[in-house]
Write a protein that holds these residues in place. Structure first.
Motif, PDB file in Angstrom:
ATOM      1  N   LEU A  77      73.354  60.915  37.938  1.00 27.62           N
ATOM      2  CA  LEU A  77      72.525  59.033  37.896  1.00 27.62           C
ATOM      3  C   LEU A  77      73.516  58.499  39.084  1.00 27.62           C
ATOM      4  O   LEU A  77      72.429  57.423  40.294  1.00 27.62           O
ATOM      5  CB  LEU A  77      73.174  57.780  36.847  1.00 27.62           C
ATOM      6  N   GLY A 104      70.127  58.339  42.257  1.00 29.44           N
ATOM      7  CA  GLY A 104      70.453  57.028  42.146  1.00 29.44           C
ATOM      8  C   GLY A 104      70.440  56.392  42.872  1.00 29.44           C
ATOM      9  O   GLY A 104      69.788  55.573  44.061  1.00 29.44           O
ATOM     10  N   ARG A 128      64.666  51.452  41.005  1.00 28.00           N
ATOM     11  CA  ARG A 128      64.965  50.010  40.252  1.00 28.00           C
ATOM     12  C   ARG A 128      65.729  51.425  39.045  1.00 28.00           C
ATOM     13  O   ARG A 128      65.145  52.670  38.581  1.00 28.00           O
ATOM     14  CB  ARG A 128      63.903  49.227  40.207  1.00 28.00           C
ATOM     15  N   ALA A 129      66.528  50.417  38.061  1.00 27.89           N
ATOM     16  CA  ALA A 129      66.475  50.588  36.935  1.00 27.89           C
ATOM     17  C   ALA A 129      65.635  51.189  35.968  1.00 27.89           C
ATOM     18  O   ALA A 129      65.570  52.587  35.155  1.00 27.89           O
ATOM     19  CB  ALA A 129      67.555  50.194  36.721  1.00 27.89           C
ATOM     20  N   SER A 130      65.036  50.275  36.116  1.00 23.92           N
ATOM     21  CA  SER A 130      63.454  50.954  34.850  1.00 23.92           C
ATOM     22  C   SER A 130      62.756  52.145  35.692  1.00 23.92           C
ATOM     23  O   SER A 130      61.943  52.990  34.527  1.00 23.92           O
ATOM     24  CB  SER A 130      62.798  49.700  34.893  1.00 23.92           C
ATOM     25  N   SER A 172      66.586  51.130  29.348  1.00 23.38           N
ATOM     26  CA  SER A 172      67.480  50.989  31.078  1.00 23.38           C
ATOM     27  C   SER A 172      68.775  50.014  30.223  1.00 23.38           C
ATOM     28  O   SER A 172      69.919  49.928  31.372  1.00 23.38           O
ATOM     29  CB  SER A 172      66.782  49.314  31.517  1.00 23.38           C
ATOM     30  N   LEU A 207      71.190  52.496  30.515  1.00 26.03           N
ATOM     31  CA  LEU A 207      71.650  52.719  31.466  1.00 26.03           C
ATOM     32  C   LEU A 207      72.334  51.657  32.012  1.00 26.03           C
ATOM     33  O   LEU A 207      73.559  51.848  33.241  1.00 26.03           O
ATOM     34  CB  LEU A 207      70.230  53.286  32.630  1.00 26.03           C
ATOM     35  N   SER A 208      72.136  50.494  31.832  1.00 16.37           N
ATOM     36  CA  SER A 208      73.562  49.671  32.670  1.00 16.37           C
ATOM     37  C   SER A 208      74.200  49.314  31.991  1.00 16.37           C
ATOM     38  O   SER A 208      75.743  49.627  33.139  1.00 16.37           O
ATOM     39  CB  SER A 208      72.608  48.489  32.684  1.00 16.37           C
ATOM     40  N   SER A 245      76.486  45.606  39.102  1.00 16.64           N
ATOM     41  CA  SER A 245      75.323  45.943  38.859  1.00 16.64           C
ATOM     42  C   SER A 245      74.052  47.033  38.667  1.00 16.64           C
ATOM     43  O   SER A 245      74.914  47.792  39.560  1.00 16.64           O
ATOM     44  CB  SER A 245      74.264  44.960  39.295  1.00 16.64           C
ATOM     45  N   PRO A 246      72.963  47.849  38.016  1.00 16.25           N
ATOM     46  CA  PRO A 246      72.616  49.017  38.268  1.00 16.25           C
ATOM     47  C   PRO A 246      71.776  48.891  39.708  1.00 16.25           C
ATOM     48  O   PRO A 246      71.829  49.668  40.210  1.00 16.25           O
ATOM     49  CB  PRO A 246      71.663  49.125  37.178  1.00 16.25           C
ATOM     50  N   HIS A 247      71.667  47.635  40.213  1.00 16.16           N
ATOM     51  CA  HIS A 247      70.921  47.745  40.941  1.00 16.16           C
ATOM     52  C   HIS A 247      72.074  48.228  42.438  1.00 16.16           C
ATOM     53  O   HIS A 247      71.686  47.807  43.663  1.00 16.16           O
ATOM     54  CB  HIS A 247      70.497  46.276  41.537  1.00 16.16           C
ATOM     55  N   ARG A 292      71.406  50.966  44.924  1.00 16.08           N
ATOM     56  CA  ARG A 292      69.618  49.805  45.559  1.00 16.08           C
ATOM     57  C   ARG A 292      69.844  49.082  46.880  1.00 16.08           C
ATOM     58  O   ARG A 292      69.291  50.041  47.073  1.00 16.08           O
ATOM     59  CB  ARG A 292      68.628  49.897  44.811  1.00 16.08           C
TER      60      ARG A 292
END
Length: 239
Positions: A57, A61, A67-69, A147, A150-151, A180-182, A185
């Motif tokens: 991940l 990632g 994005r997470a989705s 999602s 994942l978070s 944040s998963p973001h 990114r």
């Protein structure tokens, strides 16, 4: 303004945690148990599946900026290789827009390694198109994670990271407690631009509608800037 949270100097997000010194070594140990979470053959056992997936991940990632989705929705059937041998991932982004995201060597190698650890075929011609890129921890399961899940996985990782470094870096530890998963990114964009990628290239890979959105990831290095300006305006340069 968005800023990357961790600053890996190597190509691998996780390699930075494994080899970059005592603070990051503690971080890796805290997330993976005893020792660093580097993958070794045969880790896809019940107690190690979470470690293997976490490493994938982080690297995948970070390398793709998805994005997470998009991460949880990706399947092996979405992976493409063009005539030049470049690898791509078809995604459905915001507004149900179809696009392609580049899969650089870090992402491609991470995927191959992860598939091998899951005891799945590495060769694309042997893939089942419906196989999720991010697999469930259940053995022989063809399902992906949500999602929300994942978070939660990433949140726990960054909370362990915060605890591991709080004695040496309290401000960073405090930031890591609000994960944040973001972040992956954001870090992808910041490092791509910092390493010389063109603004329009990063915009297209992140699928931003406007280049002005991508430009928020352009950060100047204060140390570098001070040194260069200082070199240009030294006191010994007199007319």
């Amino acid at each position: 303004m968005h800023r990357s949270v961790l600053q890996p100097q190597s190509s691998s997000f996780v390699a930075r945690l494994c080899v970059a010194g005592p603070v990051h070594a503690r971080l890796a140990r805290g997330s993976a148990g005893n020792g660093c979470s580097c993958i070794t053959p045969g880790l896809w056992k019940a107690k190690n599946r979470g470690k293997v997936r976490l490493r994938f991940l982080l690297d995948f990632g970070y390398a793709t900026g998805l994005r997470a989705s998009e991460l949880v929705g990706a399947t092996l059937g979405h992976v493409q290789t063009d005539a030049r041998g470049d690898h791509w991932l078809r995604v459905t982004g915001k507004g149900r827009k179809l696009a392609r995201v580049a899969l650089p060597p870090l992402a491609w190698d991470a995927l191959a390694h992860y598939l091998a650890e899951r005891e799945l075929p590495i060769a694309p011609m042997r893939w089942r198109p419906e196989t999720p890129v991010i697999g469930s921890l259940e053995a022989d399961s063809g399902s992906t994670i949500s999602s929300v899940r994942l978070s939660g996985v990433l949140r726990r990782f960054f909370l362990v990271a915060a605890k591991s470094i709080e004695a040496d870096h309290p401000p960073l530890a405090e930031k890591l407690r609000r994960p944040s998963p973001h972040w992956m990114r954001h870090t992808h964009a910041t490092h791509a631009l910092g390493r010389g990628a063109e603004l329009t290239t990063v915009r297209d890979n992140l699928r931003h509608a406007s280049v002005s959105t991508t430009s928020i990831y352009l950060h100047s290095d204060d140390v570098k800037r001070a040194r260069q300006i200082g070199d240009d305006f030294t006191t010994d340069r007199r007319r």
